[in-house]
Design a protein around this motif. Structure first.
Motif, mmCIF file in Angstrom:
data_model
loop_
_atom_site.group_PDB
_atom_site.id
_atom_site.type_symbol
_atom_site.label_atom_id
_atom_site.label_comp_id
_atom_site.label_asym_id
_atom_site.label_seq_id
_atom_site.Cartn_x
_atom_site.Cartn_y
_atom_site.Cartn_z
ATOM 1 N N HIS A 31 0.857 -1.180 0.000
ATOM 2 C CA HIS A 31 0.000 0.000 0.000
ATOM 3 C C HIS A 31 0.900 1.240 0.000
ATOM 4 O O HIS A 31 2.100 1.154 0.283
ATOM 5 N N THR A 45 -6.114 6.637 -11.663
ATOM 6 C CA THR A 45 -6.235 5.193 -11.841
ATOM 7 C C THR A 45 -7.316 4.962 -12.896
ATOM 8 O O THR A 45 -7.930 5.915 -13.406
ATOM 9 N N ALA A 47 -10.134 4.024 -12.325
ATOM 10 C CA ALA A 47 -11.410 4.403 -11.715
ATOM 11 C C ALA A 47 -11.639 5.907 -11.714
ATOM 12 O O ALA A 47 -12.733 6.359 -11.417
ATOM 13 N N THR A 64 -2.761 -1.450 -7.005
ATOM 14 C CA THR A 64 -3.488 -0.456 -7.796
ATOM 15 C C THR A 64 -2.555 0.233 -8.790
ATOM 16 O O THR A 64 -1.544 0.809 -8.395
ATOM 17 N N HIS A 66 -1.400 3.193 -10.803
ATOM 18 C CA HIS A 66 -1.644 4.623 -10.636
ATOM 19 C C HIS A 66 -0.513 5.435 -11.248
ATOM 20 O O HIS A 66 0.616 4.963 -11.376
ATOM 21 N N ASP A 91 -9.767 -1.286 0.303
ATOM 22 C CA ASP A 91 -9.169 -1.953 -0.850
ATOM 23 C C ASP A 91 -9.346 -1.140 -2.126
ATOM 24 O O ASP A 91 -9.206 -1.648 -3.233
ATOM 25 N N GLU A 92 -9.666 0.148 -1.978
ATOM 26 C CA GLU A 92 -9.729 1.055 -3.118
ATOM 27 C C GLU A 92 -9.176 2.411 -2.688
ATOM 28 O O GLU A 92 -9.151 2.722 -1.491
ATOM 29 N N PRO A 93 -8.701 3.213 -3.655
ATOM 30 C CA PRO A 93 -8.112 4.508 -3.287
ATOM 31 C C PRO A 93 -9.107 5.391 -2.547
ATOM 32 O O PRO A 93 -10.321 5.303 -2.744
ATOM 33 N N HIS A 140 -13.010 12.353 -4.928
ATOM 34 C CA HIS A 140 -12.724 11.525 -6.091
ATOM 35 C C HIS A 140 -13.534 12.011 -7.286
ATOM 36 O O HIS A 140 -14.726 12.294 -7.166
#
Length: 248
Positions: A31, A45, A47, A64, A66, A91-93, A140
Protein backbone atom coordinates in the motif's frame (compact mmCIF):
# COMPACT_ATOMS: atom_id res chain seq x y z
CA UNK A 1 -2.12 3.51 -19.19
CA UNK A 2 -0.08 1.33 -21.53
CA UNK A 3 3.24 0.11 -20.15
CA UNK A 4 2.86 -0.53 -16.46
CA UNK A 5 5.93 -0.65 -14.25
CA UNK A 6 5.92 -3.06 -11.36
CA UNK A 7 7.87 -1.75 -8.39
CA UNK A 8 7.19 -4.36 -5.69
CA UNK A 9 8.21 -2.23 -2.69
CA UNK A 10 6.41 1.10 -2.34
CA UNK A 11 9.11 3.63 -1.41
CA UNK A 12 9.09 5.80 1.69
CA UNK A 13 10.76 9.06 0.74
CA UNK A 14 10.42 12.74 -0.09
CA UNK A 15 10.95 13.93 -3.64
CA UNK A 16 10.50 17.18 -5.49
CA UNK A 17 8.82 17.51 -8.88
CA UNK A 18 8.52 20.54 -11.14
CA UNK A 19 5.05 21.70 -12.12
CA UNK A 20 3.70 19.50 -14.90
CA UNK A 21 6.10 16.63 -14.19
CA UNK A 22 4.64 13.13 -14.23
CA UNK A 23 5.37 9.75 -12.72
CA UNK A 24 4.18 7.15 -15.20
CA UNK A 25 1.69 4.36 -14.52
CA UNK A 26 3.01 1.78 -12.07
CA UNK A 27 1.95 -0.51 -9.25
CA UNK A 28 3.33 -1.80 -5.97
CA UNK A 29 2.84 -4.93 -3.93
CA UNK A 30 2.59 -2.59 -0.92
CA UNK A 31 0.00 0.00 0.00
CA UNK A 32 1.09 3.63 -0.28
CA UNK A 33 0.22 6.99 1.26
CA UNK A 34 0.74 9.92 -1.12
CA UNK A 35 0.92 13.40 0.35
CA UNK A 36 1.75 16.79 -1.17
CA UNK A 37 3.46 18.92 1.47
CA UNK A 38 3.59 21.74 -1.07
CA UNK A 39 1.89 22.05 -4.43
CA UNK A 40 -0.95 19.84 -5.62
CA UNK A 41 -0.82 16.19 -6.69
CA UNK A 42 -3.16 14.45 -9.13
CA UNK A 43 -3.29 10.66 -8.88
CA UNK A 44 -5.05 8.81 -11.70
CA UNK A 45 -6.24 5.19 -11.84
CA UNK A 46 -8.66 3.41 -14.18
CA UNK A 47 -11.41 4.40 -11.72
CA UNK A 48 -10.76 8.14 -12.02
CA UNK A 49 -8.66 10.95 -10.59
CA UNK A 50 -7.91 12.23 -7.11
CA UNK A 51 -6.53 15.80 -6.80
CA UNK A 52 -5.46 16.91 -3.34
CA UNK A 53 -4.04 19.98 -1.59
CA UNK A 54 -1.81 19.92 1.48
CA UNK A 55 -4.72 19.24 3.84
CA UNK A 56 -5.38 15.84 2.24
CA UNK A 57 -3.52 12.62 1.48
CA UNK A 58 -4.32 9.78 -0.90
CA UNK A 59 -4.42 6.13 0.11
CA UNK A 60 -3.44 3.79 -2.76
CA UNK A 61 -4.02 0.09 -2.00
CA UNK A 62 -1.51 -2.58 -2.97
CA UNK A 63 -1.71 -3.61 -6.62
CA UNK A 64 -3.49 -0.46 -7.80
CA UNK A 65 -2.09 0.89 -11.07
CA UNK A 66 -1.64 4.62 -10.64
CA UNK A 67 0.13 7.62 -12.19
CA UNK A 68 1.03 10.99 -10.65
CA UNK A 69 1.11 14.52 -12.04
CA UNK A 70 2.51 17.56 -10.24
CA UNK A 71 0.80 20.93 -10.25
CA UNK A 72 2.90 23.73 -8.85
CA UNK A 73 6.33 23.02 -7.40
CA UNK A 74 5.54 19.72 -5.72
CA UNK A 75 7.02 18.46 -2.48
CA UNK A 76 5.90 14.84 -2.59
CA UNK A 77 5.92 12.60 0.48
CA UNK A 78 5.48 8.86 -0.07
CA UNK A 79 4.94 6.30 2.69
CA UNK A 80 5.00 2.59 1.85
CA UNK A 81 2.87 0.25 3.97
CA UNK A 82 3.31 -3.55 3.65
CA UNK A 83 0.26 -5.27 2.19
CA UNK A 84 -0.20 -7.32 5.37
CA UNK A 85 -0.96 -4.05 7.18
CA UNK A 86 -4.08 -2.14 6.23
CA UNK A 87 -4.87 0.38 8.97
CA UNK A 88 -7.79 1.76 6.98
CA UNK A 89 -9.27 -1.59 5.89
CA UNK A 90 -9.70 -0.10 2.42
CA UNK A 91 -9.17 -1.95 -0.85
CA UNK A 92 -9.73 1.06 -3.12
CA UNK A 93 -8.11 4.51 -3.29
CA UNK A 94 -9.40 7.18 -0.93
CA UNK A 95 -8.72 10.77 0.03
CA UNK A 96 -8.00 11.31 3.72
CA UNK A 97 -8.08 14.39 5.89
CA UNK A 98 -4.62 15.26 7.25
CA UNK A 99 -4.48 16.76 10.73
CA UNK A 100 -1.52 18.98 11.71
CA UNK A 101 -0.11 16.05 13.72
CA UNK A 102 -0.44 13.57 10.86
CA UNK A 103 1.17 16.07 8.49
CA UNK A 104 4.23 16.42 10.73
CA UNK A 105 4.45 12.65 11.19
CA UNK A 106 4.40 12.05 7.43
CA UNK A 107 7.00 14.73 6.74
CA UNK A 108 9.30 13.56 9.54
CA UNK A 109 9.00 9.90 8.53
CA UNK A 110 9.67 10.51 4.83
CA UNK A 111 12.62 12.83 5.52
CA UNK A 112 14.34 10.45 7.93
CA UNK A 113 17.43 8.46 6.83
CA UNK A 114 16.71 4.98 5.55
CA UNK A 115 16.73 2.31 8.21
CA UNK A 116 14.67 0.73 10.95
CA UNK A 117 15.88 2.41 14.12
CA UNK A 118 13.77 2.15 17.25
CA UNK A 119 12.89 5.82 16.86
CA UNK A 120 11.73 5.30 13.28
CA UNK A 121 9.64 2.29 14.24
CA UNK A 122 7.94 4.23 17.04
CA UNK A 123 7.30 7.17 14.71
CA UNK A 124 5.81 4.87 12.10
CA UNK A 125 3.55 3.22 14.68
CA UNK A 126 2.15 6.61 15.73
CA UNK A 127 1.74 7.59 12.06
CA UNK A 128 -0.35 4.48 11.37
CA UNK A 129 -2.43 5.09 14.51
CA UNK A 130 -3.19 8.62 13.33
CA UNK A 131 -3.97 7.33 9.86
CA UNK A 132 -6.70 5.12 11.33
CA UNK A 133 -8.35 8.27 12.70
CA UNK A 134 -8.13 10.22 9.43
CA UNK A 135 -11.58 10.96 8.01
CA UNK A 136 -12.27 10.04 4.40
CA UNK A 137 -13.04 12.95 2.09
CA UNK A 138 -15.27 12.75 -1.04
CA UNK A 139 -12.74 14.25 -3.45
CA UNK A 140 -12.72 11.52 -6.09
CA UNK A 141 -13.59 12.44 -9.67
CA UNK A 142 -14.78 9.11 -11.15
CA UNK A 143 -14.08 8.24 -14.77
CA UNK A 144 -17.02 7.32 -17.05
CA UNK A 145 -17.06 3.84 -18.54
CA UNK A 146 -19.50 4.42 -21.40
CA UNK A 147 -18.54 6.32 -24.61
CA UNK A 148 -21.56 8.62 -24.54
CA UNK A 149 -20.97 9.73 -20.95
CA UNK A 150 -17.23 10.02 -21.62
CA UNK A 151 -18.00 12.43 -24.48
CA UNK A 152 -20.06 14.63 -22.16
CA UNK A 153 -17.45 14.55 -19.39
CA UNK A 154 -14.64 15.33 -21.85
CA UNK A 155 -16.51 18.40 -23.08
CA UNK A 156 -16.91 19.69 -19.55
CA UNK A 157 -13.31 18.94 -18.53
CA UNK A 158 -12.00 20.75 -21.61
CA UNK A 159 -13.92 23.86 -20.52
CA UNK A 160 -14.87 23.83 -16.80
CA UNK A 161 -16.67 27.16 -17.28
CA UNK A 162 -19.13 25.50 -19.71
CA UNK A 163 -22.50 26.32 -18.15
CA UNK A 164 -24.75 24.25 -20.40
CA UNK A 165 -27.53 22.35 -18.68
CA UNK A 166 -27.84 18.58 -18.78
CA UNK A 167 -30.66 18.94 -21.30
CA UNK A 168 -28.46 21.08 -23.58
CA UNK A 169 -25.59 18.61 -23.28
CA UNK A 170 -27.99 15.77 -24.05
CA UNK A 171 -29.08 17.47 -27.27
CA UNK A 172 -25.41 17.94 -28.18
CA UNK A 173 -24.70 14.19 -27.94
CA UNK A 174 -28.10 13.01 -29.17
CA UNK A 175 -29.78 11.74 -26.04
CA UNK A 176 -32.25 12.91 -23.42
CA UNK A 177 -31.66 14.71 -20.15
CA UNK A 178 -33.27 11.81 -18.28
CA UNK A 179 -30.97 9.26 -19.91
CA UNK A 180 -27.86 11.29 -19.10
CA UNK A 181 -29.04 11.81 -15.52
CA UNK A 182 -29.46 8.04 -15.05
CA UNK A 183 -26.00 7.44 -16.57
CA UNK A 184 -24.33 9.82 -14.12
CA UNK A 185 -26.02 8.11 -11.18
CA UNK A 186 -25.41 4.57 -12.42
CA UNK A 187 -21.88 4.89 -13.85
CA UNK A 188 -20.36 7.58 -11.62
CA UNK A 189 -22.37 7.24 -8.41
CA UNK A 190 -23.24 10.93 -8.27
CA UNK A 191 -25.53 13.45 -9.90
CA UNK A 192 -24.52 15.59 -12.86
CA UNK A 193 -24.36 18.67 -10.61
CA UNK A 194 -22.18 16.87 -8.05
CA UNK A 195 -19.80 15.60 -10.74
CA UNK A 196 -19.47 19.02 -12.39
CA UNK A 197 -18.81 20.72 -9.04
CA UNK A 198 -16.17 18.12 -8.19
CA UNK A 199 -14.54 18.55 -11.59
CA UNK A 200 -14.48 22.34 -11.18
CA UNK A 201 -12.93 22.05 -7.72
CA UNK A 202 -10.21 19.76 -9.09
CA UNK A 203 -9.47 22.25 -11.84
CA UNK A 204 -9.45 25.07 -9.30
CA UNK A 205 -6.77 23.29 -7.26
CA UNK A 206 -4.60 23.00 -10.37
CA UNK A 207 -5.02 26.69 -11.23
CA UNK A 208 -4.30 27.79 -7.67
CA UNK A 209 -1.11 25.72 -7.71
CA UNK A 210 -0.09 27.68 -10.80
CA UNK A 211 -0.58 30.95 -8.81
CA UNK A 212 -3.67 31.99 -10.76
CA UNK A 213 -5.55 34.81 -8.96
CA UNK A 214 -8.65 33.64 -7.07
CA UNK A 215 -11.05 35.80 -9.10
CA UNK A 216 -9.66 34.39 -12.34
CA UNK A 217 -9.92 30.83 -10.98
CA UNK A 218 -13.59 31.41 -10.15
CA UNK A 219 -14.25 32.70 -13.67
CA UNK A 220 -12.31 29.94 -15.44
CA UNK A 221 -14.07 27.24 -13.41
CA UNK A 222 -17.58 28.52 -14.09
CA UNK A 223 -18.65 30.05 -10.79
CA UNK A 224 -20.98 33.04 -11.03
CA UNK A 225 -18.84 35.09 -8.64
CA UNK A 226 -15.63 34.89 -6.64
CA UNK A 227 -17.62 34.88 -3.39
CA UNK A 228 -19.62 31.83 -4.50
CA UNK A 229 -16.42 30.02 -5.41
CA UNK A 230 -14.78 30.93 -2.10
CA UNK A 231 -17.78 29.61 -0.17
CA UNK A 232 -17.82 26.26 -2.04
CA UNK A 233 -14.06 25.91 -1.72
CA UNK A 234 -14.08 26.65 2.02
CA UNK A 235 -16.89 24.16 2.70
CA UNK A 236 -15.04 21.47 0.75
CA UNK A 237 -11.45 21.96 1.89
CA UNK A 238 -11.81 23.75 5.21
CA UNK A 239 -9.87 26.85 4.16
CA UNK A 240 -10.20 29.65 1.62
CA UNK A 241 -8.63 29.53 -1.84
CA UNK A 242 -6.61 32.58 -0.85
CA UNK A 243 -4.94 30.75 2.02
CA UNK A 244 -4.40 27.72 -0.23
CA UNK A 245 -2.87 30.02 -2.83
CA UNK A 246 -0.35 31.26 -0.24
CA UNK A 247 0.54 27.73 0.87
CA UNK A 248 1.35 26.14 -2.47
Amino acid sequence: MQEIRHTPVAPTRTQHLASGACIDAHRHDDHQIIYAGRGTIAVTTVAGTWVTPATRAIWVPAGTVHAHQAHGQLELHLVGVPSRENPLALDEPAVLGVSPLLRELIISHTNAPEGQSDEQLRLRAVLLDQLRLAPQQPLHLPAPSTPLLAEVCDMLRSDPADGRSLAELGRRVGTSERTLSRMFRRDLGMSFTQWRTQMRLHHALVLLSEKTPVTSVAHQCGWSSASTFIDVFRRTFGHTPGSHHNAV
